[in-house]
Design an enzyme around this catalytic site. Structure first.
Site, mmCIF file in Angstrom:
data_model
loop_
_atom_site.group_PDB
_atom_site.id
_atom_site.type_symbol
_atom_site.label_atom_id
_atom_site.label_comp_id
_atom_site.label_asym_id
_atom_site.label_seq_id
_atom_site.Cartn_x
_atom_site.Cartn_y
_atom_site.Cartn_z
ATOM 1 N N LYS A 120 0.832 -1.200 0.000
ATOM 2 C CA LYS A 120 0.000 0.000 0.000
ATOM 3 C C LYS A 120 0.869 1.253 0.000
ATOM 4 C CE LYS A 120 -1.691 1.858 3.660
ATOM 5 N NZ LYS A 120 -2.390 2.126 4.934
ATOM 6 N N ASP A 138 -6.420 1.346 0.693
ATOM 7 C CA ASP A 138 -6.440 1.456 2.145
ATOM 8 C C ASP A 138 -7.850 1.140 2.631
ATOM 9 O OD1 ASP A 138 -7.970 3.651 1.486
ATOM 10 O OD2 ASP A 138 -6.726 5.113 2.531
#
Length: 213
Positions: A120, A138
């Site tokens: 991420k 996210d």
């Protein structure tokens, strides 16, 4: 959700905000790297509050190393998991300074070799710093993608893979920021604001009509 509806949703986001920006406050590549590492399981508000003070004292790899582990911990102790994050930041600062000549790596493999940098985080850095068409998933992106039926998946990796397939290239650069902001302020985890939702007409959330009943 079909291709046409997805395109209309993204077109609406583009019309409202053609150049969305991260809410993390930074003035250099290294500052963004640290901010994103600190943001894991923390809010941008807390991170910005913390880095406002930290970056005045140390905002380079050398500065962080001179601050030391205990010194760094004192500056980030309001942030969740600060012990682990402090250690990761010290180790990452050492690598940035000694292995990468003070520069942030521009490819995923090298980025993810840095302590505290996962997929991420690397997606965010590649997207914001190097304008790569990556999509970081996210908690906000995951929730909005599933709830609206834009791209359903049981886990982050499934959603990312689907988004990379269904989001047109012209929208990929800004997609993460659009969905983060939408999930943070409109399609929130608890109080969904369907009454002011830009994409209400195209959203396929099966309970959205109950909001007004």
């Amino acid at each position: 959700m079909n291709k046409d509806k997805r395109y209309k949703i993204l077109s609406l986001f583009y019309s409202k905000c053609p150049e969305p920006k991260t809410e993390l406050i930074f003035s250099s590549d290294f500052e963004l790297l640290l901010s994103v590492i600190l943001s894991a399981q923390s809010t941008d508000f807390i991170v910005n509050k913390t880095t406002k003070t930290l970056f005045k004292i140390a905002n380079t790899p050398k500065g962080i190393l001179l601050l030391g582990l205990s010194g760094l911990k004192n500056h980030i102790k309001e942030i969740g998991l600060y012990n682990t994050k402090a250690l990761n930041i010290i180790r990452t600062s050492y690598l940035i300074l000694n292995k990468y000549d003070g520069m942030i790596p521009k490819n995923r493999i090298e980025l993810e070799s840095l302590p505290g940098v996962g997929r991420k985080t690397s997606n965010i850095l590649l997207n914001i710093l190097f304008k790569k068409k990556t999509i970081a998933v996210d908690t906000h992106v995951f929730r909005v993608s599933n709830r609206t039926n834009f791209a359903k998946g049981k886990n982050v990796k499934e959603v990312e893979n689907k988004l990379m397939r269904v989001v047109p290239n012209i929208f990929k650069l800004n997609f993460h920021s659009w969905f983060v902001l939408h999930g943070r302020y409109i399609c929130t985890a608890r109080k969904i604001k369907c009454n002011i939702c830009l994409i209400f007409k195209f959203c396929e959330f099966n309970k959205k009509n109950n909001i007004f009943s």
